[in-house]
Design an enzyme around this catalytic site. Structure first.
Site, PDB file in Angstrom:
ATOM      1  N   LYS A 116      35.574 107.052  62.041  1.00  0.00           N
ATOM      2  CA  LYS A 116      35.084 107.980  60.839  1.00  0.00           C
ATOM      3  C   LYS A 116      33.405 107.867  60.743  1.00  0.00           C
ATOM      4  CE  LYS A 116      34.949 108.187  56.459  1.00  0.00           C
ATOM      5  NZ  LYS A 116      33.596 108.683  56.288  1.00  0.00           N
ATOM      6  N   GLU A 164      30.980  94.347  58.011  1.00  0.00           N
ATOM      7  CA  GLU A 164      29.740  94.116  58.137  1.00  0.00           C
ATOM      8  C   GLU A 164      28.892  94.929  56.911  1.00  0.00           C
ATOM      9  OE1 GLU A 164      26.973  92.753  59.873  1.00  0.00           O
ATOM     10  OE2 GLU A 164      28.099  93.375  61.713  1.00  0.00           O
ATOM     11  N   CYS A 212      20.611  96.993  56.815  1.00  0.00           N
ATOM     12  CA  CYS A 212      21.300  96.097  56.266  1.00  0.00           C
ATOM     13  C   CYS A 212      20.709  94.617  56.245  1.00  0.00           C
ATOM     14  CB  CYS A 212      22.705  95.973  56.546  1.00  0.00           C
ATOM     15  SG  CYS A 212      22.950  95.989  58.549  1.00  0.00           S
ATOM     16  N   GLU A 223      20.674  94.534  46.739  1.00  0.00           N
ATOM     17  CA  GLU A 223      20.251  95.725  47.813  1.00  0.00           C
ATOM     18  C   GLU A 223      19.821  96.752  47.522  1.00  0.00           C
ATOM     19  OE1 GLU A 223      23.206  97.179  50.725  1.00  0.00           O
ATOM     20  OE2 GLU A 223      21.850  96.297  52.358  1.00  0.00           O
TER      21      GLU A 223
HETATM   22  P1  NAI Z   1      29.809 103.279  51.500  1.00  0.00           P
HETATM   23  O1  NAI Z   1      30.014 101.945  51.679  1.00  0.00           O
HETATM   24  O2  NAI Z   1      30.644 104.194  50.347  1.00  0.00           O
HETATM   25  O3  NAI Z   1      29.715 104.140  52.979  1.00  0.00           O
HETATM   26  C1  NAI Z   1      30.084 103.671  54.292  1.00  0.00           C
HETATM   27  C2  NAI Z   1      31.212 104.308  54.842  1.00  0.00           C
HETATM   28  O4  NAI Z   1      32.493 103.979  54.120  1.00  0.00           O
HETATM   29  C3  NAI Z   1      31.189 105.828  54.963  1.00  0.00           C
HETATM   30  O5  NAI Z   1      31.739 106.232  56.014  1.00  0.00           O
HETATM   31  C4  NAI Z   1      32.170 106.290  53.779  1.00  0.00           C
HETATM   32  O6  NAI Z   1      32.778 107.539  53.836  1.00  0.00           O
HETATM   33  C5  NAI Z   1      33.095 105.201  54.011  1.00  0.00           C
HETATM   34  N1  NAI Z   1      33.966 104.927  52.698  1.00  0.00           N
HETATM   35  C6  NAI Z   1      33.499 105.169  51.181  1.00  0.00           C
HETATM   36  N2  NAI Z   1      34.418 104.777  50.848  1.00  0.00           N
HETATM   37  C7  NAI Z   1      35.669 104.342  51.266  1.00  0.00           C
HETATM   38  C8  NAI Z   1      36.909 103.816  51.003  1.00  0.00           C
HETATM   39  N3  NAI Z   1      37.410 103.777  49.657  1.00  0.00           N
HETATM   40  N4  NAI Z   1      37.631 103.355  52.068  1.00  0.00           N
HETATM   41  C9  NAI Z   1      37.295 103.293  53.429  1.00  0.00           C
HETATM   42  N5  NAI Z   1      35.896 104.016  53.551  1.00  0.00           N
HETATM   43  C10 NAI Z   1      35.113 104.356  52.384  1.00  0.00           C
HETATM   44  O7  NAI Z   1      28.161 103.391  51.262  1.00  0.00           O
HETATM   45  P2  NAI Z   1      27.338 104.542  50.519  1.00  0.00           P
HETATM   46  O8  NAI Z   1      28.102 105.088  49.348  1.00  0.00           O
HETATM   47  O9  NAI Z   1      26.978 105.469  51.543  1.00  0.00           O
HETATM   48  O10 NAI Z   1      26.016 103.836  50.278  1.00  0.00           O
HETATM   49  C11 NAI Z   1      25.859 102.883  48.968  1.00  0.00           C
HETATM   50  C12 NAI Z   1      25.174 101.885  49.328  1.00  0.00           C
HETATM   51  O11 NAI Z   1      25.899 101.074  50.141  1.00  0.00           O
HETATM   52  C13 NAI Z   1      23.640 102.101  49.987  1.00  0.00           C
HETATM   53  O12 NAI Z   1      22.657 102.301  48.795  1.00  0.00           O
HETATM   54  C14 NAI Z   1      23.424 100.713  50.417  1.00  0.00           C
HETATM   55  O13 NAI Z   1      22.817  99.714  49.544  1.00  0.00           O
HETATM   56  C15 NAI Z   1      24.668 100.231  50.895  1.00  0.00           C
HETATM   57  N6  NAI Z   1      25.035 100.438  52.386  1.00  0.00           N
HETATM   58  C16 NAI Z   1      25.017  99.474  53.257  1.00  0.00           C
HETATM   59  C17 NAI Z   1      24.934  99.717  54.567  1.00  0.00           C
HETATM   60  C18 NAI Z   1      25.000  98.427  55.317  1.00  0.00           C
HETATM   61  O14 NAI Z   1      24.797  98.740  56.695  1.00  0.00           O
HETATM   62  N7  NAI Z   1      24.856  97.330  55.022  1.00  0.00           N
HETATM   63  C19 NAI Z   1      25.325 100.858  55.136  1.00  0.00           C
HETATM   64  C20 NAI Z   1      25.410 102.035  53.990  1.00  0.00           C
HETATM   65  C21 NAI Z   1      25.344 101.691  52.743  1.00  0.00           C
END
Ligand code: NAI
Ligand code: MG
Length: 487
Positions: free
Chosen positions: A193, A267, A301, A398
């Site tokens: 996804k 990750e 990240c 972050e």
């Molecule tokens: P997120 O962690 O909510 O989204 C990442 C993925 O997880 C997306 O595909 C989302 O649809 C999915 N997801 C969301 N809730 C879920 C759940 N309960 N169970 C399974 N999958 C779920 O991140 P978001 O809200 O887009 O970004 C928020 C913050 O997270 C950013 O501001 C950043 O600081 C951090 N982030 C860090 C990343 C990294 O690579 N370290 C990547 C994306 C966000």
């Protein structure tokens, strides 16, 4: 080539293709369905949601919103496919994976343009980094498919089964490649996804996979937001979850699979220290600082978001850094001269703006380059904060944007202590002329990846992953393959 021949389209080699900013030959559908069992199918709910171009705020397309029943359908398809896919010889599996890699190279231009339109990153980055690196991951893991016995001698490597993979919006195609390629090489099948703001290159990849002739159900790509992700995580017939995203969601996932037999790799976030010693080649270090924090608008990240400069060179480094920031072009991501593109979403821009406010309120001194930013779209000026301290939120948390927090240090002990005194442990950078200092630091910094005199360099052969709240498990290299095998 005769004059009458039609203009080459996106499946031509880069050099022959029209300029990347020309979007005429890019095919994007108005509406995308779910890719399940080798074909595109309507979502059970019949609901769709929009994905936007963050640089223009215009809607690009609608994508299906998968619910639990769609997830179940995808997992069932992957389970059936697993029976035959896992029994194919490694050499046969490898051929399919090589084919995906080659098709991705042929369609590279289309992938790059769509990546930039959907997510806001500069076209130069999607063209020169994201897409070629994604193809390289498929090439690299294709090569291991028939060598698992050599890679893990006397350990009887066996695939895990069906892998549920959930990826973020900062490197949409590349993260899909990181996850799918090793899973397939090891003999697993996949339900993936993409993130809700950047689903389009994953759906292009679904078309490519369909065209490649990969057996039905081996890769299923479904779209949706957090609820869809949670349905994948909670599905009882999933054997492994691979997640890249926020630390908050990573913790939720860990809780919800506790007690099940599912394997997990996480990750998560980071807050890397980029450390400049007085004996470093300073001009190169400044380039490394710029690349470390402004690459992909800081949506990385492993971004070098905390800068530590040795006191004796702090003034000169900061002056050079400010001068270099002035030369960064911020704006239209589709322009090949753009250095800093659009922030991925309105929500992310709000989050970054909030942190800039927090930084000012905490008493740090803000500096932004004097560039102008487009009126429409989500943009943020390259920003740095001077006079920050360990207790500041902009130092501990972050931000995931083009915002750098700067501290100075006197001794190596002091900088190690400060660099490690943080909840995260994903990456770090060290700039010095002395090899001994590099070795000393690589053993003492609690970070999964330490770059020396370079930053943000990625390669399919090297493992990547973190400690502490940055998650666990490794992707890339043989470690990344092991994460998809029973050994
Ligand atoms: P997120 O962690 O909510 O989204 C990442 C993925 O997880 C997306 O595909 C989302 O649809 C999915 N997801 C969301 N809730 C879920 C759940 N309960 N169970 C399974 N999958 C779920 O991140 P978001 O809200 O887009 O970004 C928020 C913050 O997270 C950013 O501001 C950043 O600081 C951090 N982030 C860090 C990343 C990294 O690579 N370290 C990547 C994306 C966000
Ligand atoms: Mg989008």
């Amino acid at each position: 080539m005769s004059k009458k021949e039609p203009k080459l389209k996106f499946n031509a080699a880069w050099e022959l293709a029209p300029a990347p900013e020309d979007t005429k030959h890019i095919s994007i559908k108005k509406q995308y369905d779910l890719f399940i069992n080798g074909e595109f199918v309507k979502p059970n709910s019949k609901k769709y949601f929009a994905t936007y171009n963050p640089a223009t705020e215009e809607k690009i397309a609608e994508v299906a919103d998968a619910d639990e029943r769609d997830v179940d359908k995808a997992v069932k398809a992957a389970r059936v496919a697993f029976n035959s896919w896992s029994k194919l010889s490694g050499a046969e599996r490898g051929k399919y994976i090589y084919r995906i890699a080659r098709l991705m190279q042929e369609r590279a231009r289309e992938f790059a343009v769509i990546e930039t339109m959907d997510g806001g990153k500069p076209i130069r980055e999607s063209r020169d980094i994201d897409v070629p690196l994604a193809a390289n991951h498929f090439f690299y893991y294709a090569g291991w498919a028939d060598k698992l016995e050599y890679a893990f001698p006397n350990r009887n490597p066996k695939p895990l089964g069906v892998a549920g993979q959930i990826i973020p919006w900062n490197f949409p195609l590349l993260m899909a490649a990181w996850k799918i390629a090793p899973a397939l090489a090891a003999g697993n099948t996949v339900v993936l996804k993409p993130a809700e703001t950047t689903p389009l290159t994953a759906l292009k990849l679904a078309e490519l996979i369909r065209d490649s002739g990969l057996p039905k159900g081996v890769v299923n790509i479904i779209t949706g937001a957090g609820k869809t992700g949670a349905a994948i995580v909670n599905h009882p017939d999933i054997n492994k979850i691979a997640f890249t995203g926020s630390t908050d969601v990573g913790k939720l996932i860990q809780k919800s699979i506790a007690g099940s037999n599912k394997k997990l790799t996480l990750e998560l976030g980071g807050k890397a220290a980029n450390i400049i010693f007085e004996d470093a080649p300073l001009d190169q270090a400044v380039e490394g600082i710029i690349n470390g924090i402004f690459f992909n608008q800081g949506h990385v990240c492993c971004a070098g978001s905390r800068l530590f400069i040795q006191e004796s060179v702090a003034d000169v480094v900061i002056r050079k850094l400010k001068d270099r920031m002035e030369t960064l072009r911020v704006g239209d991501p589709m322009d090949k001269n753009t250095d800093v593109g659009a922030i991925n979403s309105k929500e992310q821009l709000m989050k970054i703006s909030e942190y800039i406010k927090i930084g000012k309120n905490e008493g740090a001194e803000m500096y932004q380059s004097s560039c102008s930013i487009p009126k429409k779209g989500y943009f943020c000026k390259p920003t740095l904060f001077l006079n920050t301290s360990q207790s500041h939120r902009i130092v501990q948390e972050e931000i995931f944007g083009p915002v750098l927090a700067i501290q100075t240090f006197r001794t190596i002990e002091e900088v190690i202590e400060k660099a490690n005194n943080i909840p995260y442990g994903l990456s770090a950078g060290v700039w010095t002329d002395k090899g001994s200092k590099i070795f000393n630091l690589t053993t003492k910094l609690r970070a999964g990846v330490v770059w020396a005199n370079t930053y943000n360099k990625f390669d399919p052969t090297s493992p990547f992953g973190g400690y502490k709240e940055s998650g666990f498990g490794r992707e890339g290299g043989l470690h990344g393959l092991a994460a998809y095998l029973e050994l």
